[in-house]
Scaffold this motif. Structure first.
Motif, PDB file in Angstrom:
ATOM      1  N   VAL A  90      71.669  91.037 127.136  1.00 31.99           N
ATOM      2  CA  VAL A  90      71.271  92.393 126.763  1.00 31.99           C
ATOM      3  C   VAL A  90      71.803  93.356 127.813  1.00 31.99           C
ATOM      4  CG1 VAL A  90      69.362  93.932 126.227  1.00 31.99           C
ATOM      5  CG2 VAL A  90      69.116  91.512 125.790  1.00 31.99           C
ATOM      6  N   VAL A  91      72.423  94.442 127.350  1.00 31.28           N
ATOM      7  CA  VAL A  91      72.865  95.529 128.227  1.00 31.28           C
ATOM      8  C   VAL A  91      71.964  96.714 127.904  1.00 31.28           C
ATOM      9  CG1 VAL A  91      74.779  97.033 128.880  1.00 31.28           C
ATOM     10  CG2 VAL A  91      75.241  94.662 128.177  1.00 31.28           C
ATOM     11  N   TYR A  92      71.262  97.209 128.932  1.00 28.95           N
ATOM     12  CA  TYR A  92      70.257  98.243 128.679  1.00 28.95           C
ATOM     13  C   TYR A  92      70.191  99.239 129.826  1.00 28.95           C
ATOM     14  CZ  TYR A  92      67.284  95.307 131.651  1.00 28.95           C
ATOM     15  OH  TYR A  92      66.765  94.568 132.693  1.00 28.95           O
ATOM     16  N   ASP A  93      69.437 100.302 129.612  1.00 28.09           N
ATOM     17  CA  ASP A  93      69.277 101.405 130.555  1.00 28.09           C
ATOM     18  C   ASP A  93      68.662 100.911 131.863  1.00 28.09           C
ATOM     19  OD1 ASP A  93      68.575 103.739 131.918  1.00 28.09           O
ATOM     20  OD2 ASP A  93      67.665 104.689 130.178  1.00 28.09           O
ATOM     21  N   SER A  94      69.369 101.128 132.965  1.00 25.71           N
ATOM     22  CA  SER A  94      68.889 100.627 134.252  1.00 25.71           C
ATOM     23  C   SER A  94      67.690 101.406 134.789  1.00 25.71           C
ATOM     24  CB  SER A  94      70.019 100.629 135.290  1.00 25.71           C
ATOM     25  OG  SER A  94      70.488 101.940 135.498  1.00 25.71           O
ATOM     26  N   ALA A  95      67.355 102.527 134.176  1.00 18.65           N
ATOM     27  CA  ALA A  95      66.181 103.288 134.606  1.00 18.65           C
ATOM     28  C   ALA A  95      64.874 102.630 134.149  1.00 18.65           C
ATOM     29  CB  ALA A  95      66.255 104.715 134.066  1.00 18.65           C
ATOM     30  N   LEU A  96      64.959 101.645 133.271  1.00 24.80           N
ATOM     31  CA  LEU A  96      63.761 100.984 132.762  1.00 24.80           C
ATOM     32  C   LEU A  96      63.091 100.172 133.868  1.00 24.80           C
ATOM     33  CD1 LEU A  96      62.155 100.416 130.097  1.00 24.80           C
ATOM     34  CD2 LEU A  96      63.473  98.283 129.968  1.00 24.80           C
ATOM     35  N   PRO A  97      61.830 100.469 134.196  1.00 28.64           N
ATOM     36  CA  PRO A  97      61.125  99.680 135.214  1.00 28.64           C
ATOM     37  C   PRO A  97      60.932  98.231 134.762  1.00 28.64           C
ATOM     38  CG  PRO A  97      59.982 101.759 134.784  1.00 28.64           C
ATOM     39  CD  PRO A  97      61.029 101.601 133.719  1.00 28.64           C
ATOM     40  N   ASP A  98      60.893  97.311 135.709  1.00 22.41           N
ATOM     41  CA  ASP A  98      60.758  95.885 135.405  1.00 22.41           C
ATOM     42  C   ASP A  98      59.477  95.542 134.646  1.00 22.41           C
ATOM     43  OD1 ASP A  98      63.168  94.984 136.353  1.00 22.41           O
ATOM     44  OD2 ASP A  98      62.393  94.420 138.329  1.00 22.41           O
ATOM     45  N   ASP A  99      58.423  96.311 134.842  1.00 19.55           N
ATOM     46  CA  ASP A  99      57.151  95.973 134.201  1.00 19.55           C
ATOM     47  C   ASP A  99      56.995  96.579 132.798  1.00 19.55           C
ATOM     48  OD1 ASP A  99      56.999  98.544 135.222  1.00 19.55           O
ATOM     49  OD2 ASP A  99      54.894  98.385 135.791  1.00 19.55           O
ATOM     50  N   VAL A 100      58.020  97.280 132.317  1.00 16.44           N
ATOM     51  CA  VAL A 100      57.984  97.873 130.984  1.00 16.44           C
ATOM     52  C   VAL A 100      58.661  96.922 130.001  1.00 16.44           C
ATOM     53  CG1 VAL A 100      58.801  99.808 129.563  1.00 16.44           C
ATOM     54  CG2 VAL A 100      57.945 100.227 131.874  1.00 16.44           C
ATOM     55  N   VAL A 101      58.043  96.734 128.834  1.00  9.28           N
ATOM     56  CA  VAL A 101      58.590  95.851 127.806  1.00  9.28           C
ATOM     57  C   VAL A 101      59.942  96.395 127.345  1.00  9.28           C
ATOM     58  CG1 VAL A 101      58.244  94.978 125.461  1.00  9.28           C
ATOM     59  CG2 VAL A 101      56.307  95.095 127.047  1.00  9.28           C
ATOM     60  N   LEU A 102      60.950  95.528 127.319  1.00  7.08           N
ATOM     61  CA  LEU A 102      62.282  95.902 126.836  1.00  7.08           C
ATOM     62  C   LEU A 102      62.229  96.076 125.321  1.00  7.08           C
ATOM     63  CD1 LEU A 102      65.298  96.313 127.555  1.00  7.08           C
ATOM     64  CD2 LEU A 102      65.596  93.855 127.181  1.00  7.08           C
ATOM     65  N   ARG A 103      62.668  97.254 124.867  1.00  3.05           N
ATOM     66  CA  ARG A 103      62.631  97.582 123.445  1.00  3.05           C
ATOM     67  C   ARG A 103      64.022  98.060 122.994  1.00  3.05           C
ATOM     68  NH1 ARG A 103      57.552  97.666 121.271  1.00  3.05           N
ATOM     69  NH2 ARG A 103      55.847  97.584 122.757  1.00  3.05           N
ATOM     70  N   PRO A 104      64.258  98.114 121.681  1.00  2.68           N
ATOM     71  CA  PRO A 104      65.578  98.480 121.171  1.00  2.68           C
ATOM     72  C   PRO A 104      66.112  99.811 121.687  1.00  2.68           C
ATOM     73  CG  PRO A 104      64.229  97.616 119.402  1.00  2.68           C
ATOM     74  CD  PRO A 104      63.338  97.732 120.608  1.00  2.68           C
ATOM     75  N   GLN A 105      65.254 100.800 121.848  1.00  2.00           N
ATOM     76  CA  GLN A 105      65.724 102.111 122.297  1.00  2.00           C
ATOM     77  C   GLN A 105      66.282 102.084 123.720  1.00  2.00           C
ATOM     78  OE1 GLN A 105      62.561 101.449 121.333  1.00  2.00           O
ATOM     79  NE2 GLN A 105      61.056 102.449 122.651  1.00  2.00           N
ATOM     80  N   HIS A 106      66.005 101.030 124.470  1.00  2.00           N
ATOM     81  CA  HIS A 106      66.543 100.890 125.823  1.00  2.00           C
ATOM     82  C   HIS A 106      67.917 100.212 125.812  1.00  2.00           C
ATOM     83  CE1 HIS A 106      62.009 100.381 126.525  1.00  2.00           C
ATOM     84  NE2 HIS A 106      62.301 101.636 126.807  1.00  2.00           N
ATOM     85  N   CYS A 107      68.281  99.586 124.691  1.00  2.00           N
ATOM     86  CA  CYS A 107      69.445  98.692 124.633  1.00  2.00           C
ATOM     87  C   CYS A 107      70.690  99.386 124.096  1.00  2.00           C
ATOM     88  CB  CYS A 107      69.138  97.487 123.758  1.00  2.00           C
ATOM     89  SG  CYS A 107      67.764  96.504 124.359  1.00  2.00           S
ATOM     90  N   LEU A 108      71.825  99.047 124.684  1.00  2.00           N
ATOM     91  CA  LEU A 108      73.120  99.518 124.216  1.00  2.00           C
ATOM     92  C   LEU A 108      73.865  98.402 123.483  1.00  2.00           C
ATOM     93  CD1 LEU A 108      75.366 101.675 124.196  1.00  2.00           C
ATOM     94  CD2 LEU A 108      76.089 100.786 126.418  1.00  2.00           C
ATOM     95  N   LEU A 109      73.736  97.181 123.985  1.00  2.00           N
ATOM     96  CA  LEU A 109      74.472  96.040 123.445  1.00  2.00           C
ATOM     97  C   LEU A 109      73.620  94.789 123.541  1.00  2.00           C
ATOM     98  CD1 LEU A 109      77.119  94.431 122.650  1.00  2.00           C
ATOM     99  CD2 LEU A 109      77.636  94.414 125.107  1.00  2.00           C
ATOM    100  N   VAL A 110      73.647  93.992 122.472  1.00  2.00           N
ATOM    101  CA  VAL A 110      73.026  92.671 122.467  1.00  2.00           C
ATOM    102  C   VAL A 110      74.120  91.673 122.094  1.00  2.00           C
ATOM    103  CG1 VAL A 110      71.329  91.180 121.337  1.00  2.00           C
ATOM    104  CG2 VAL A 110      70.741  93.539 121.867  1.00  2.00           C
ATOM    105  N   VAL A 111      74.160  90.547 122.833  1.00  2.00           N
ATOM    106  CA  VAL A 111      75.157  89.508 122.595  1.00  2.00           C
ATOM    107  C   VAL A 111      74.442  88.190 122.326  1.00  2.00           C
ATOM    108  CG1 VAL A 111      77.138  88.258 123.548  1.00  2.00           C
ATOM    109  CG2 VAL A 111      76.745  90.644 124.224  1.00  2.00           C
ATOM    110  N   GLU A 112      74.877  87.506 121.278  1.00  2.00           N
ATOM    111  CA  GLU A 112      74.398  86.154 120.992  1.00  2.00           C
ATOM    112  C   GLU A 112      75.593  85.209 121.059  1.00  2.00           C
ATOM    113  OE1 GLU A 112      71.370  85.199 120.769  1.00  2.00           O
ATOM    114  OE2 GLU A 112      70.236  86.986 120.187  1.00  2.00           O
ATOM    115  N   VAL A 113      75.415  84.082 121.739  1.00  2.00           N
ATOM    116  CA  VAL A 113      76.418  83.023 121.778  1.00  2.00           C
ATOM    117  C   VAL A 113      75.931  81.955 120.816  1.00  2.00           C
ATOM    118  CG1 VAL A 113      77.595  81.308 123.203  1.00  2.00           C
ATOM    119  CG2 VAL A 113      77.073  83.581 124.153  1.00  2.00           C
ATOM    120  N   MET A 114      76.688  81.757 119.754  1.00  2.00           N
ATOM    121  CA  MET A 114      76.240  80.870 118.688  1.00  2.00           C
ATOM    122  C   MET A 114      76.320  79.408 119.101  1.00  2.00           C
ATOM    123  SD  MET A 114      77.240  81.175 114.690  1.00  2.00           S
ATOM    124  CE  MET A 114      78.664  80.100 114.693  1.00  2.00           C
ATOM    125  N   SER A 115      75.283  78.680 118.759  1.00  2.00           N
ATOM    126  CA  SER A 115      75.195  77.237 118.983  1.00  2.00           C
ATOM    127  C   SER A 115      75.062  76.553 117.634  1.00  2.00           C
ATOM    128  CB  SER A 115      73.970  76.897 119.832  1.00  2.00           C
ATOM    129  OG  SER A 115      74.086  77.448 121.110  1.00  2.00           O
TER     130      SER A 115
END
Length: 191
Positions: A90-115
């Motif tokens: 996940v690539v997301y906004d670095s201003a997000l504090p560690d104790d805050v739940v990561l949500r879609p509005q914080h994210c720019l890119l999501v990567v899945e490596v298929m298995s």
């Protein structure tokens, strides 16, 4: 017969966000929650983890100071019914504090490596969920042949009108992109 652990006994309405957050970290690392139901995910192969780690490192170098790159972290797509995924990267906004739940509005890119065990989830389920949640970019990394093929990156960009992903390109052998980050990488370096 082995009894299921207590944390797998779900109420009819499924697991809530508060109940999920109360689970031990070692349990959360191996599960995702889809519509309140627990989905146990097997430990990925070493080659999968190596690709994830190396690609995350390359993305981190390319992302710059305004973005953070993490792998295997919780991403809360919805609270009710609970939809909690653990994307490979996940690539997301670095201003997000560690104790805050990561949500879609914080994210720019999501990567899945298929298995081999995640084909349907990575090709169908997760892209639909990420798009519906409004994440602008999604990449899926696949091997041409599951056991020993070259890597390919299937890149998608969110169409804001339809809230569906539109293809942004397919790359084999190497990746050269300027959006969402400037990145040039030879896939051989990920193996």
């Amino acid at each position: 017969m082995t009894a299921l652990p207590d944390w797998m006994a779900l109420p009819p309405e499924g697991l809530s966000a508060a109940e999920y957050e109360a689970l031990p970290e070692e349990v959360c690392r191996r599960i995702e929650i889809v519509d309140g139901a627990i989905v146990v995910t097997p430990a990925p192969r070493r080659s999968h983890q190596r690709i994830v780690r190396r690609l995350a490192e390359e993305l981190d170098l390319a992302a710059g100071p305004g973005l953070t790159v993490d792998f295997d972290v919780d991403l809360r797509l919805r609270d009710v019914p609970l939809l909690n995924r653990r994307p490979d990267i996940v690539v997301y906004d670095s201003a997000l504090p560690d104790d805050v739940v990561l949500r879609p509005q914080h994210c720019l890119l999501v990567v899945e490596v298929m298995s081999p065990g995640s084909v349907t989830a990575d090709q169908t389920d997760k892209p639909a969920e990420y798009a519906a949640a409004g994440i602008e970019h999604f990449w899926r990394i696949e091997r041409e042949h599951q056991d020993n093929g070259r890597l390919a990156a299937f890149r998608y960009r969110l169409d804001p009108t339809t809230r569906l992903y539109a293809p942004a390109g397919v790359d084999t052998g190497k990746l050269a992109v300027s959006d969402p980050v400037e990145l040039r990488i030879d896939f051989e370096s990920l193996l």
